[in-house]
Design a protein around this motif. Structure first.
Motif, short mmCIF file in Angstrom:
data_model
loop_
_atom_site.label_atom_id
_atom_site.label_comp_id
_atom_site.label_asym_id
_atom_site.label_seq_id
_atom_site.Cartn_x
_atom_site.Cartn_y
_atom_site.Cartn_z
N GLN A 8 -2.57 -1.28 -4.75
CA GLN A 8 -3.46 -0.79 -3.69
C GLN A 8 -3.75 -1.88 -2.66
OE1 GLN A 8 -7.87 0.22 -3.95
NE2 GLN A 8 -6.94 2.26 -4.08
N LEU A 9 -3.87 -3.10 -3.13
CA LEU A 9 -4.07 -4.21 -2.20
C LEU A 9 -2.96 -4.26 -1.16
CD1 LEU A 9 -5.35 -6.91 -1.25
CD2 LEU A 9 -3.98 -8.05 -3.01
N LEU A 10 -1.71 -4.17 -1.61
CA LEU A 10 -0.58 -4.22 -0.67
C LEU A 10 -0.63 -3.04 0.29
CD1 LEU A 10 2.28 -5.29 -3.12
CD2 LEU A 10 0.88 -6.74 -1.64
N SER A 11 -0.97 -1.87 -0.19
CA SER A 11 -1.07 -0.70 0.68
C SER A 11 -2.17 -0.88 1.72
CB SER A 11 -1.34 0.56 -0.14
OG SER A 11 -0.29 0.82 -1.05
N LEU A 12 -3.29 -1.43 1.30
CA LEU A 12 -4.40 -1.65 2.24
C LEU A 12 -4.04 -2.70 3.29
CD1 LEU A 12 -7.42 -1.52 -0.22
CD2 LEU A 12 -7.11 -0.05 1.79
N LEU A 13 -3.36 -3.76 2.87
CA LEU A 13 -2.96 -4.78 3.84
C LEU A 13 -2.07 -4.16 4.92
CD1 LEU A 13 -2.23 -7.91 1.60
CD2 LEU A 13 -4.25 -7.42 2.99
N GLU A 14 -1.13 -3.32 4.52
CA GLU A 14 -0.28 -2.65 5.52
C GLU A 14 -1.12 -1.75 6.42
OE1 GLU A 14 3.07 -0.68 3.85
OE2 GLU A 14 3.94 -2.51 2.99
N ALA A 15 -2.11 -1.07 5.86
CA ALA A 15 -2.98 -0.20 6.66
C ALA A 15 -3.77 -1.00 7.69
CB ALA A 15 -3.93 0.57 5.76
N TYR A 16 -4.10 -2.24 7.37
CA TYR A 16 -4.82 -3.11 8.31
C TYR A 16 -3.88 -3.82 9.28
CZ TYR A 16 -9.47 -2.73 6.20
OH TYR A 16 -10.70 -2.27 5.78
N GLY A 17 -2.60 -3.57 9.20
CA GLY A 17 -1.66 -4.16 10.14
C GLY A 17 -1.12 -5.51 9.76
N TYR A 33 3.62 -9.25 -7.03
CA TYR A 33 5.03 -9.24 -6.65
C TYR A 33 5.78 -8.05 -7.25
CZ TYR A 33 4.46 -13.78 -4.51
OH TYR A 33 4.05 -14.79 -3.67
N ARG A 34 5.18 -7.35 -8.19
CA ARG A 34 5.86 -6.20 -8.82
C ARG A 34 6.24 -5.15 -7.77
NH1 ARG A 34 5.95 -4.62 -14.01
NH2 ARG A 34 4.19 -5.94 -14.59
N ALA A 35 5.32 -4.88 -6.83
CA ALA A 35 5.56 -3.83 -5.84
C ALA A 35 5.81 -4.38 -4.44
CB ALA A 35 4.38 -2.87 -5.80
N LEU A 36 5.82 -5.71 -4.32
CA LEU A 36 5.91 -6.31 -2.98
C LEU A 36 7.19 -5.92 -2.26
CD1 LEU A 36 4.53 -8.14 -0.94
CD2 LEU A 36 5.55 -10.11 -2.07
N GLY A 37 8.30 -5.85 -2.98
CA GLY A 37 9.57 -5.53 -2.34
C GLY A 37 9.72 -4.08 -1.95
N GLN A 38 8.77 -3.22 -2.34
CA GLN A 38 8.88 -1.79 -2.05
C GLN A 38 8.20 -1.41 -0.74
OE1 GLN A 38 7.25 0.23 -5.46
NE2 GLN A 38 8.48 -0.98 -6.92
N GLY A 39 7.42 -2.32 -0.17
CA GLY A 39 6.70 -2.01 1.07
C GLY A 39 7.30 -2.70 2.27
N ARG A 40 6.52 -2.71 3.36
CA ARG A 40 7.00 -3.30 4.62
C ARG A 40 6.57 -4.75 4.79
NH1 ARG A 40 4.71 1.53 6.05
NH2 ARG A 40 2.96 0.48 7.07
N LEU A 41 5.77 -5.25 3.88
CA LEU A 41 5.23 -6.60 4.02
C LEU A 41 6.34 -7.64 3.86
CD1 LEU A 41 2.26 -7.55 4.45
CD2 LEU A 41 2.18 -8.04 2.03
N ALA A 62 -0.47 -18.14 16.99
CA ALA A 62 0.55 -17.69 17.94
C ALA A 62 0.45 -16.20 18.23
CB ALA A 62 1.94 -18.02 17.39
N SER A 63 -0.01 -15.40 17.26
CA SER A 63 -0.01 -13.95 17.43
C SER A 63 -1.38 -13.35 17.68
CB SER A 63 0.57 -13.28 16.17
OG SER A 63 -0.31 -13.47 15.06
N GLY A 64 -2.45 -14.06 17.27
CA GLY A 64 -3.79 -13.52 17.39
C GLY A 64 -4.19 -12.61 16.25
N LYS A 65 -3.37 -12.47 15.21
CA LYS A 65 -3.72 -11.60 14.09
C LYS A 65 -3.48 -12.34 12.77
CE LYS A 65 0.72 -9.17 13.63
NZ LYS A 65 1.35 -7.82 13.60
#
Length: 533
Positions: A8-17, A33-41, A62-65
């Motif tokens: 859920q942490l990984l999903s939330l991070l993606e939701a926050y951009g 790391y178990r699910a890290l390779g399955q997302g966009r992060l 450099a990016s502001g985020k």
């Protein structure tokens, strides 16, 4: 299907951009790391946790985020603490996610792997807050707190530690779209008062800090409308664009700029803490403001530090500058360009013997790589560049020669900047001493396949400290270092290498940067360089 807390942490991070995470896997973070390779992060593996923090810092500047860091319990956290301290000092957003031992073992001193007593308390000193997540159900709330700070307050590092059993536990909530968060707007009455003071000012002055970097158009409009000289902090360099006629750059520590500041009848300080490393580098407390001071800051505590304000406005810099422009009467000519030119003439930076060796360095960088992001360590050329460099836009110049003032920052932070802004060439400007803090990150540079230029100013040791020892009549001890064979080092890490000793050969080397997607080490023989001028 239910998610674990780590998933859920990984999903939330993606939701926050969040799109990039820096970390070194360990037995205490395998659930991340178990699910890290399955997302966009995107995940980047540095060679040291301090490098992970510096990379996240460079990415954010450099990016502001913000980017995320995934760090193991105990030694991983003490390793990243220095990078968090630098980010805290310079108001750089960074989300540090760490593991910690199981809930039933916390505080018991059983000698478990990576156990550190009171880990959260240790990291609280280098973060805006440090939270131990004891319940998976609380994760969305804690992340909401972190991202609310990133979006609407003075940013900095946030640390969230997750016990091993919590990381693998089921998360009871589905991921929801995060709420949009906006920073504070200025009070209309405060803007009216500020506009009234500025309308009657004869010698206004603006002090532009890093808080203005996100709003360069507003900063430029305000400066031009007031026809007022502007001093910038190091983190605001470029906010007015290249060679703006009202821009005095980061020269507030120099006598001519200080006289201008003391003679101003109204001073507007926007998004700056008015701290020592921007306004008092000679530590003589000589930066004085005798006129009315209007302070604008997103942090209410900053409004009362270092210099007492006559009018304090709590607001995000961009909104405050645009609001002021709406309240100001028609523009009035105040000979701002002439006042600025007179101070520049008195500063005579190019003729200063301390800065003269570096003038051709920045002329070469500007000619060959005009759109480059230049990331510096604490080293002589960077200190000089804080005075000399002029940038076409903000977020193109940042370094560790301010705030916390750590060594080893330049290379990893440059790699973070290269990931954040791949359309721009990136130059890491480092000394031979500082680079030796993070030599392993050359391996990360090779892995990333980015054409980053690492310009090494080789003066055989810690020359800034060596010279300070001489000034203080202290014998040179511990400052004369034997540098490694940088050519052999470059070969071992599959990096390109050039040795230069004058501006012409530096220009030729820099021109090769885009020839392929591998790092380019450029070793500058400092003695030869000075002799060639």
């Amino acid at each position: 299907m239910s998610q674990t807390c780590a998933q859920q942490l990984l999903s939330l991070l993606e939701a926050y951009g969040v799109d990039t995470a820096f970390g070194i896997p360990g037995v205490h973070t395998v659930e991340l790391y178990r699910a890290l390779g399955q997302g966009r992060l995107q995940h980047v593996t540095p060679r040291h946790e301090q490098g992970a923090g510096f990379m996240a810092d460079g990415y954010a500047r450099a990016s502001g985020k913000p980017a995320a860091c995934f760090i193991i319990t105990g030694p991983g956290m003490t390793n990243i603490a220095t990078a968090m301290g630098q980010a805290l000092a310079d108001s750089v957003p960074m989300l540090v996610i760490s593991s910690v031992n199981r809930r039933d073992t916390l505080g018991r001193g059983q000698g478990r792997l990576h156990e550190m007593p009171h880990q959260s308390q240790t990291l609280a000193g280098v973060s805006l807050f440090s939270h131990t997540l004891l319940d998976p159900a609380a994760l969305p709330e804690v992340l909401s707190r972190a991202f609310a700070i990133f979006a609407s307050a003075r940013p900095g590092p946030v640390h969230i530690e997750i016990p091993l059993d919590v990381m693998a536990a089921p998360a009871p909530q589905a991921v929801t779209v995060p709420a949009r968060t906006f920073p504070p707007a200025p009070a209309p009455a405060a803007l009216e008062m500020a506009a009234e003071w500025l309308a009657s000012a004869q010698r206004p002055l603006l002090l532009l800090g890093g808080g203005t970097a996100a709003s360069p158009k507003a900063a430029r409009r305000l400066v031009e409308h007031l026809d007022a000289p502007a001093l910038t902090t190091i983190n605001a360099k470029g906010v007015l664009g290249l060679d703006h006629p009202l821009d005095l750059g980061a020269t507030a520590s120099l006598p001519a700029a200080r006289r201008l500041a003391s003679q101003a009848d109204v001073v507007v300080a926007i998004g700056t803490e008015l701290g020592e490393t921007d306004y008092d580098m000679y530590t003589d407390e000589g930066f004085r403001l005798d006129g009315r001071l209007i302070r604008i800051d997103i942090d209410p505590q900053q409004l009362g530090r270092n210099q007492a304000a006559d009018l304090a406005i709590l607001a995000e810099a961009g909104q405050a500058m645009n609001g002021l422009l709406e309240h100001l009467p028609a523009a009035t000519r105040r000979d701002g360009a002439a006042r600025t030119a007179a101070v520049r003439h008195e500063l005579a930076l190019a003729d200063d013997p301390e800065l003269a060796p570096y003038v051709p360095l920045y002329a070469t960088l500007r000619e060959v790589l005009p759109e480059a992001i230049v990331v510096g360590d604490s080293t002589g050329p960077v200190y000089a560049g804080n005075f000399l460099a002029s940038l076409p836009a903000p977020r193109r110049w940042f370094n560790a020669a301010t705030g916390f003032g750590t060594l080893g920052y330049g290379l990893p932070a440059a790699l973070g900047a290269a990931l954040a802004q791949p359309q721009h060439p990136v130059v890491a400007l480092v000394g031979d001493g500082g680079l030796q803090f993070v030599l392993g990150e050359l391996g990360t540079a090779r892995d990333l396949g980015r054409a980053v230029a690492v310009v090494i100013w080789n003066n055989d040791g810690y020359d800034e400290i060596r010279r300070y020892m001489s000034m203080s009549e202290v014998p040179h001890l511990g400052v004369d270092l034997a540098a490694p064979d940088f050519k052999a080092l470059a070969t071992s890490y599959a990096c390109r290498y050039r040795s230069v000793g004058d501006p012409s050969s530096l220009g030729q080397a820099l021109a090769e940067l885009g020839a392929d997607a591998s790092p380019l080490l450029i070793e500058v023989d400092a003695s030869a360089w000075v002799a060639a001028l």
